[in-house]
Design an enzyme around this catalytic site. Structure first.
Site, short mmCIF file in Angstrom:
data_model
loop_
_atom_site.label_atom_id
_atom_site.label_comp_id
_atom_site.label_asym_id
_atom_site.label_seq_id
_atom_site.Cartn_x
_atom_site.Cartn_y
_atom_site.Cartn_z
N GLN A 13 1.25 -3.95 3.26
CA GLN A 13 0.02 -3.30 2.79
C GLN A 13 -0.34 -3.76 1.38
O GLN A 13 0.52 -3.80 0.50
CB GLN A 13 0.19 -1.76 2.83
CG GLN A 13 -1.06 -0.99 2.50
CD GLN A 13 -2.15 -1.10 3.57
OE1 GLN A 13 -1.89 -1.36 4.73
NE2 GLN A 13 -3.40 -0.90 3.16
N LYS A 32 -2.20 4.05 10.40
CA LYS A 32 -1.71 2.96 11.23
C LYS A 32 -0.47 3.39 12.01
O LYS A 32 -0.34 3.14 13.21
CB LYS A 32 -1.39 1.73 10.35
CG LYS A 32 -2.63 1.09 9.73
CD LYS A 32 -2.30 0.05 8.66
CE LYS A 32 -3.61 -0.48 8.02
NZ LYS A 32 -3.38 -1.45 6.96
N ASP A 80 -2.15 -9.32 10.29
CA ASP A 80 -3.26 -9.18 9.34
C ASP A 80 -4.15 -10.43 9.33
O ASP A 80 -5.29 -10.39 8.86
CB ASP A 80 -2.72 -8.98 7.92
CG ASP A 80 -2.78 -7.54 7.45
OD1 ASP A 80 -3.69 -6.81 7.87
OD2 ASP A 80 -1.92 -7.15 6.65
N1 GUN Z 1 -5.43 -3.27 2.11
C1 GUN Z 1 -6.73 -3.01 2.41
N2 GUN Z 1 -7.04 -3.49 3.63
C2 GUN Z 1 -5.92 -4.06 4.11
C3 GUN Z 1 -5.62 -4.72 5.33
O1 GUN Z 1 -6.45 -4.90 6.24
N3 GUN Z 1 -4.33 -5.16 5.46
C4 GUN Z 1 -3.41 -4.99 4.48
N4 GUN Z 1 -2.19 -5.48 4.69
N5 GUN Z 1 -3.67 -4.38 3.34
C5 GUN Z 1 -4.91 -3.92 3.16
#
Ligand code: GUN
Length: 283
Positions: free
Chosen positions: A93, A49, A116
């Site tokens: 995350q 990311k 998100d």
């Molecule tokens: N953990 C696994 N997928 C995601 C996601 O799309 N966003 C976040 N914040 N954590 C994750």
């Protein structure tokens, strides 16, 4: 053999339009990513990311906090980022360490910076069919389906997995696109029967190859959200790829299908947010 739905290629193809939108902004889009502890998969995802955001010239704030961080400390970071005008998107995350209640943390993110799409206000807006932030992975799956020209209206879509991150929002998006949707989960009776009736199959369970290719309806479109690492180091999806590829009309590979699109959609959600905030709009 099925057509391969290539998420890396689609992400690249969407790049120029996204860059043009970024160039039109008076300041770079701002993304804050918070990682707590040392979950190895999270480390890989967050690095991807950050790399993508850097290439696009985002303003970034990246926090890697120790696993011992208290919930109060984490909430204080979220509050500070909520108040920081340069930040358009805040992503915490998941998973978080066990002593932190993820629901409480996600509820404290400013819903207008919730790239998100996990805040209850954004889940509510999506469920009413008027989305503000669509969770990145389901948004990426829809982009792959749209790019492939899949006719969704009237199609029977089967989603396997009911997580807040993928399964539930995916079911809502497919219904909004006029599919008839079946949402299957660990208590579903006769999963094979449901999967066998899917024109569009979305597998989002997180169990390696738990859907045998022989279950797939001939001519179906298969979207595999799973990214599972086997003991021998190989990455596989939730669907048995080889046998499914021989039956499906189209299928996403693992890796290189949904995964890259999740990151692409995080970038889109952040640019959407920057545009809205700079225009003084809330949705
Ligand atoms: N953990 C696994 N997928 C995601 C996601 O799309 N966003 C976040 N914040 N954590 C994750």
């Amino acid at each position: 053999m099925a057509r391969i739905l290539d998420g890396r290629r689609l992400g690249r193809n969407m790049g120029p339009a996204l860059r043009a939108r970024i160039a039109a902004l008076p300041r770079p889009p701002g993304l804050a990513v918070i990682r707590v502890g040392d979950d190895p998969a999270s480390a890989v995802y967050v690095a991807s990311k950050q790399k993508r955001a850097q290439r696009l010239g985002f303003h970034q704030e990246s926090l890697h906090l120790p696993a011992s961080t208290t919930q109060a400390d984490l909430l204080a970071h979220v509050a500070r980022l909520n108040d920081d005008d340069r930040i358009d998107g805040i992503l915490v995350q998941l998973p978080l360490p066990g002593h932190i209640d993820a629901t409480v943390v996600l509820d404290h993110i400013d819903p207008e910076k919730d790239v998100d799409g996990f805040h209850p206000e954004n889940v509510g807006l999506l469920s009413q069919g008027r989305p503000r932030f669509v969770p990145c992975t389901p948004r990426g799956c829809m982009a792959l389906l749209e790019d492939a020209g899949v006719e969704l209206s009237g199609a029977h879509a089967v989603v396997v997995g009911r997580s807040n991150i993928v399964g539930r929002p995916m079911a809502m998006l497919l219904e909004k696109a006029h599919c008839t949707v079946t949402l299957c989960h660990s208590r579903t009776v006769d999963l094979a029967g449901h999967v066998g009736r899917a024109d569009v199959l979305v597998a989002a369970v997180g169990r390696p190859e738990m859907i045998p290719g022989a279950w797939v309806k001939p001519g179906a479109v298969v979207i595999d959200v799973g990214i599972n690492r086997l003991d021998d180091g190989r990455l596989v999806g939730d669907v048995e790829f080889g046998a499914a590829e021989a039956r499906a009309a189209a299928i996403t590979p693992v890796p290189g299908g949904v995964g890259p699109m999740t990151i692409t959609m995080l970038m889109h959600n952040t640019v959407d947010s920057a545009e809205r905030r700079l225009a003084g709009r809330s949705a």
